[in-house]
Motif scaffolding. Structure first.
Motif, short mmCIF file in Angstrom:
data_model
loop_
_atom_site.label_atom_id
_atom_site.label_comp_id
_atom_site.label_asym_id
_atom_site.label_seq_id
_atom_site.Cartn_x
_atom_site.Cartn_y
_atom_site.Cartn_z
N LYS A 445 0.96 -1.54 0.32
CA LYS A 445 -0.54 -0.03 0.23
C LYS A 445 0.83 1.11 0.31
N LEU A 446 1.98 0.53 0.50
CA LEU A 446 2.32 2.47 0.80
C LEU A 446 3.57 2.48 -0.69
N PHE A 447 3.51 1.29 -1.40
CA PHE A 447 4.15 1.70 -3.02
C PHE A 447 2.87 1.88 -3.77
N ASP A 448 1.77 1.17 -3.29
CA ASP A 448 0.73 2.30 -4.07
C ASP A 448 0.47 3.86 -3.99
N TRP A 449 1.16 3.95 -2.86
CA TRP A 449 0.78 5.55 -2.41
C TRP A 449 2.07 6.88 -3.15
N ILE A 450 2.77 5.81 -2.95
CA ILE A 450 4.18 6.47 -3.92
C ILE A 450 4.29 7.06 -4.88
N THR A 451 3.87 5.83 -5.91
CA THR A 451 4.06 5.70 -6.87
C THR A 451 3.89 6.35 -7.32
N PRO A 452 2.94 7.35 -7.88
CA PRO A 452 1.84 8.60 -8.02
C PRO A 452 2.53 9.36 -8.24
N LEU A 453 3.28 10.17 -7.25
CA LEU A 453 4.36 10.55 -6.77
C LEU A 453 5.61 10.40 -8.02
N VAL A 454 6.24 9.67 -7.57
CA VAL A 454 7.79 9.36 -7.95
C VAL A 454 6.97 9.26 -9.56
N GLN A 455 5.97 9.06 -10.20
CA GLN A 455 5.87 9.16 -11.36
C GLN A 455 5.33 9.83 -12.00
N LYS A 456 5.47 11.13 -11.41
CA LYS A 456 5.01 12.84 -11.95
C LYS A 456 6.74 13.23 -11.51
N ILE A 457 6.92 13.29 -11.14
CA ILE A 457 8.74 13.46 -10.40
C ILE A 457 9.58 12.68 -12.05
N THR A 458 9.40 11.72 -12.90
CA THR A 458 10.07 10.89 -13.48
C THR A 458 9.52 11.65 -14.50
N GLN A 459 8.64 12.02 -14.77
CA GLN A 459 7.85 12.41 -16.08
C GLN A 459 8.34 14.01 -15.88
N LYS A 460 8.06 14.61 -15.13
CA LYS A 460 8.46 16.18 -15.34
C LYS A 460 10.18 15.54 -15.66
N PHE A 461 11.19 14.60 -14.89
CA PHE A 461 12.18 14.60 -15.62
C PHE A 461 12.75 13.63 -17.00
N LYS A 462 11.57 13.66 -17.81
CA LYS A 462 11.76 12.81 -18.65
C LYS A 462 12.30 11.96 -18.88
N ASN A 463 12.66 11.09 -17.10
CA ASN A 463 13.64 9.94 -17.58
C ASN A 463 13.49 8.78 -17.50
N ALA A 464 13.31 8.40 -18.36
CA ALA A 464 12.70 6.97 -19.06
C ALA A 464 13.03 5.62 -18.43
N ALA A 465 14.35 5.95 -18.04
CA ALA A 465 14.61 4.89 -17.02
C ALA A 465 14.42 4.74 -15.62
N ALA A 466 14.34 5.66 -15.87
CA ALA A 466 13.35 6.41 -14.30
C ALA A 466 12.00 5.45 -14.23
N LYS A 467 10.88 6.42 -15.43
CA LYS A 467 9.90 5.29 -15.59
C LYS A 467 9.59 4.10 -15.20
N ILE A 468 10.65 3.65 -16.32
CA ILE A 468 10.20 1.93 -16.50
C ILE A 468 11.21 0.87 -15.40
N ALA A 469 11.43 1.75 -14.76
CA ALA A 469 11.95 1.80 -12.81
C ALA A 469 11.08 1.51 -11.62
N VAL A 470 10.63 2.51 -11.71
CA VAL A 470 8.74 2.40 -10.82
C VAL A 470 7.83 1.55 -11.64
N LYS A 471 8.42 1.37 -12.20
CA LYS A 471 6.92 0.26 -13.23
C LYS A 471 6.89 -1.71 -12.66
N ASN A 472 8.51 -1.55 -13.50
CA ASN A 472 8.57 -2.68 -12.80
C ASN A 472 8.74 -2.56 -11.11
N VAL A 473 8.87 -2.07 -10.18
CA VAL A 473 8.88 -2.55 -8.97
C VAL A 473 7.33 -2.43 -8.48
N LYS A 474 6.71 -1.76 -9.29
CA LYS A 474 5.19 -2.00 -9.09
C LYS A 474 3.82 -3.01 -9.60
#
Length: 861
Positions: A445-474
């Protein structure tokens, strides 16, 4: 050899890396179980010895009012439930008209005591400092300070006088002095039958010491001993020792609590390794099922894999523990000083460790075996990935609620009433593990709550590696939770232990500042310091301020015993009879002469009630200590008669004053120093209280004072700064011990994350090949793996910090600690450490991704 044995041994050999990691986990677990048992037992033994040295080894002491045959008394005591050991002794001082000892000087008496040292309790009552206990007719032992005053060492001969007889004895042993004993009396100890023969009393005794079993019923024993010794003597119970031992219990249980949590963390790691192995072998297990293998066969294969590896790991862990104790034990002694001057490991600890290792191995294979039995043959053979589903996610959430509620339900009563009730302490330990399990289960649940925030941050920096990493963890959330569980536990332990240790340190400093506002005291008792010596000290470099106190031990004449505390006064009445005093005379009351204004400013006593200010005391007016008022039943305005030689002086109590803890000290009466000098014709002080300029100068000042008092026979230095420093060192030593085991938990978590990441790389080889083929370079893939690892570590750190703060508050409440320290710096460092753990755990996976070929990855099945 049966089929499941052959397959189990083949799998251990074939999946070598998994077997090695499994073996490492079991070795670490067994090694630390063995060390925790040994170190915890040794620490318990050391603390008990120190408490017994302070307060005595016996639980009850009986002063018989005459000489009695020991045989019928021992028969009665041995039939009494709750009594473990009985030691009898002969004290000649109890014979009417018999001195039963000799005088070192005018005021210091050395009493003879006959004891049978074949009894373990007798040895603990009079612990050896050097040499051995007397065993033959011509041998005796002395308290170390008495031998020092007589100038004797082991092997020297000395003539002992027994009334009208004299006999030469050889000194064979030096005995430790109990720290709570006064300097007014020493002991010369002979073998019991030897002393009985000298005084012609056959096998008669007048002193009995009793040790109770651990689960004794004090109400029953008091009734029983009251019946046995009715009209024969007074029984005095060592209740202070019981209270101190009760206070020490949280420290003892702390060792085993850390061990249980460490075992829990190691179990998660091993279970994770085995679970990964099941995922990797899902096609093999499905093939085995399709060829007719039933669930029993699968269970036996996996169970025996675990058992064989577990047996080997347990034996290696025990052997490493033995080597560490025998060869590397010096490291422990250097780090912890006298606390572990000897490490004792009973033989049954080897058996316990082996059994724990086997049971532990069976338990950690349960989840992987259940996962293996749930494999769907057709889906696996058609290459459909074995993943979790929404039902399993709901199960995890349901378990999270159950464990959290159970943990909080057990921890609340532990926080309110824990520390004193053994059952609540046990429930608190269960609640602690359940609560940690609940926090781990809530991590998705903690990952579910934090992941959207982290995804917004990664989208802002347009870092593909970070986006894929967050998706893999989820997408692999269940495996992620199991992987990071050990890190959650480790960080929770760090935060809670820092909270507990720092809070206890603050409490210790507050208590010492309240009880001992002075840096140190100089004592010369019974002979006082010379007045010149006291005056010289005032001008000594490093001394900020000082005050003197004068001491005399006197008798209270015509004392009304009916007002006194019954439990406290009975043993003193017995001592009075032994000394030949009348019933209405109270022995060894202490009169203290003080420099009133200086004493009040430097010692800062707590004056509870007063009729006249301390500085305005007249010659016939005194303050009573709070302990004297409590024990003797005195109040303001009461008068007491003090016998000084042939004179009787009447004093009025005009104030109640408490110096330090009311449960410590003696029955003191305080008067002004100038009145004391006139009354007792004593010009030199017995005690000098000293405050130093600053903390840096204290140690140098201690050395200077030690040199100055060396020529004075009765002088000694007591440094409260050193006592504070020693207690601080003990807390630091305990802190090092705990953090050492927490470090192991962090190491296990690093291995767990790293292993899972490597496994994920192998499972996602085709996916990585596709990413490379569409333009993602090696650097980006490496950053993806590193970010994945750091993300898991940071979320685990957050869960661990929350759990640690809650656990720390609960334990501090159970320990009755008012001051609660919030470790902001430790929290900041744990987040930094979590990033470093994430980077460290990603080292092996990034190495494998760097060697990955696109063509081979796309061909990989």
């Amino acid at each position: 050899m049966k089929l499941y044995n052959k397959l189990a041994l083949r799998n251990i050999k074939y999946y070598r890396m998994r077997s090695i990691l499994f073996l490492i986990g079991v070795i670490l677990s067994s090694f630390f179980v063995f060390m925790i048992l040994g170190i915890g037992y040794s620490y318990n033994l050391y603390q008990t010895e120190q408490i017994e040295l302070e307060y005595g080894a016996s639980d009850a002491d009986v002063n018989l009012n005459s000489l009695y045959d020991s045989v019928p008394i021992l028969a009665e005591l041995n039939r009494t439930e709750g009594i473990k050991t009985v030691s009898t002794g002969f004290l000649p001082m109890g014979i009417e008209g018999c001195e039963g000892g000799f005088y070192l000087n005018k005021k210091t008496f050395v009493a003879y005591s006959g004891m049978d040292f074949s009894n373990n309790l007798s040895q603990r009552l009079m612990p050896l400092l050097g040499g051995r206990y007397p065993q033959a007719d011509g041998e005796f032992a002395l308290e170390n300070w008495v031998a020092h005053m007589l100038g004797l060492k082991i092997g020297d001969k000395y003539i002992l006088k027994f009334e009208d007889k004299s006999k030469t004895f050889t000194l064979v042993g030096l005995l430790q002095t109990r720290r709570s004993s006064t300097g007014g009396r020493g002991w010369a100890v002979l073998k019991k039958d030897v002393l009985q023969k000298i005084y012609g009393v056959d096998d008669k005794v007048n002193i009995i010491s009793i040790e109770f079993t651990k689960d004794f019923n004090i109400d029953y024993l008091k009734r029983r001993l009251g019946y046995i010794f009715n009209q024969k003597g007074d029984v005095r119970y060592n209740e202070i020792k019981w209270q101190v031992l009760k206070k020490q219990k949280p420290d003892f249980s702390g060792f085993f609590a850390v061990g249980a949590i460490l075992l829990f963390a190691a179990g998660l790691f091993i279970s994770n390794i085995f679970l990964i192995s099941v995922y990797q072998r899902s096609k093999q297990l499905a093939t085995l099922r399709s060829l007719g293998g039933d669930s029993k066969l699968l269970k036996k294969i996996l169970l025996y894999e675990g058992l064989y590896t577990g047996m080997a790991g347990t034996i290696i862990g025990i052997l490493l523990g033995v080597i560490f104790v025998n060869w590397l034990g010096g490291f422990i002694k250097i780090g912890f000083g006298d606390v572990f001057s000897r490490i004792v490991i009973p033989w049954y600890f080897y058996l316990i460790t082996f059994l724990i290792g086997l049971i532990f191995t069976v338990l950690v294979t349960i989840v992987p075996i259940r996962r293996a039995l749930s494999v769907r043959v057709m889906e696996v053979l058609r290459n459909i990935p074995v993943t979790g589903n929404s039902k399993e996610a709901k199960k995890i959430q349901k378990r999270a609620w159950i464990l959290s509620i159970m943990g909080i339900g057990f921890l609340i009563p532990f926080a309110v009433k824990g520390g004193d009730v053994p059952l609540l302490n046990l429930l608190g330990g269960v609640g602690l593990i359940a609560f940690l399990g609940g926090i781990i289960m809530w991590t998705p649940k903690l990952f579910d709550w934090i992941t959207p925030l982290v995804q917004k941050i990664t989208q802002k920096f347009k870092n593909a590696a970070a986006k894929i990493a967050v998706k893999n963890v989820k997408d692999n959330i269940q495996r992620t939770v199991l992987t990071t569980a050990t890190l959650v536990i480790g960080i929770a332990l760090i935060i809670s232990f820092v909270m507990i240790m720092e809070s206890r340190q603050q409490k210790l400093e507050q208590d010492l500042a309240k009880k001992f506002p002075t840096s140190m005291i100089l004592v010369s008792d019974p002979e006082p310091f010379e007045p010149v010596f006291a005056n010289e000290l005032r001008s000594l470099e490093g001394i900020k301020e000082s005050t003197a106190a004068f001491i005399k031990r006197v008798y209270l004449k015509d004392f009304d015993f009916s007002k006194a505390d019954t439990n406290w006064i009975k043993p003193l009445q017995r001592l009075n009879r032994l000394a030949g005093n009348r019933e209405n005379v109270l022995e060894r009351v202490i009169i203290v002469g003080i420099e009133a204004d200086r004493f009040k400013d430097i010692i800062k006593p707590e004056i509870t009630t007063q009729l006249i200010p301390l500085a305005n005391l007249k010659k016939d007016q005194v303050y009573a200590s709070a302990l004297a008022a409590k024990n003797l039943g005195l109040s303001l305005g009461d008068r007491v008669k003090i016998q000084i030689g042939e004179r009787i002086v009447e004093m009025q109590i005009v104030g109640i004053m408490q110096v330090g803890d009311i449960d410590q000290g003696s029955n003191d009466f305080y008067m002004k120093a100038e009145h004391f000098k006139e009354l007792f014709s004593q010009q030199g002080p017995n005690i000098i209280y000293i405050n130093s300029d600053n903390e840096e100068s204290i140690e140098q000042l201690e050395n200077t004072l030690q040199k100055k008092i060396r020529p004075i026979p009765d002088a000694r230095l007591k440094s409260y700064y050193s006592q504070w420093k020693e207690n601080k060192m003990k807390l630091k030593q305990l802190y090092m011990y705990y953090m050492g085991f927490v470090g192991v938990v962090i190491l296990i978590s690093l291995m767990s994350i790293s292993t899972t990441m490597v496994t994920n790389i192998f499972e996602r080889i085709k996916e990585l090949g596709i990413l490379k083929s569409i333009g993602m370079n090696d650097k980006s893939i490496r950053w993806m793996v590193i970010f994945e690892s750091i993300y898991m570590s940071l979320v685990s750190c957050l869960a661990g910090v929350i759990a640690g703060l809650i656990i720390g508050v609960v334990i501090l409440k159970a320990l009755k600690t008012d001051f609660i320290y919030v470790p902001y710096l430790a929290i900041a460092f744990t987040f930094v450490g979590a990033i470093l753990v994430g980077i460290g755990a990603s080292a092996a996976p990034t190495y494998y991704t760097g060697k990955l070929s696109v063509v081979e990855a796309l061909r990989y099945e």
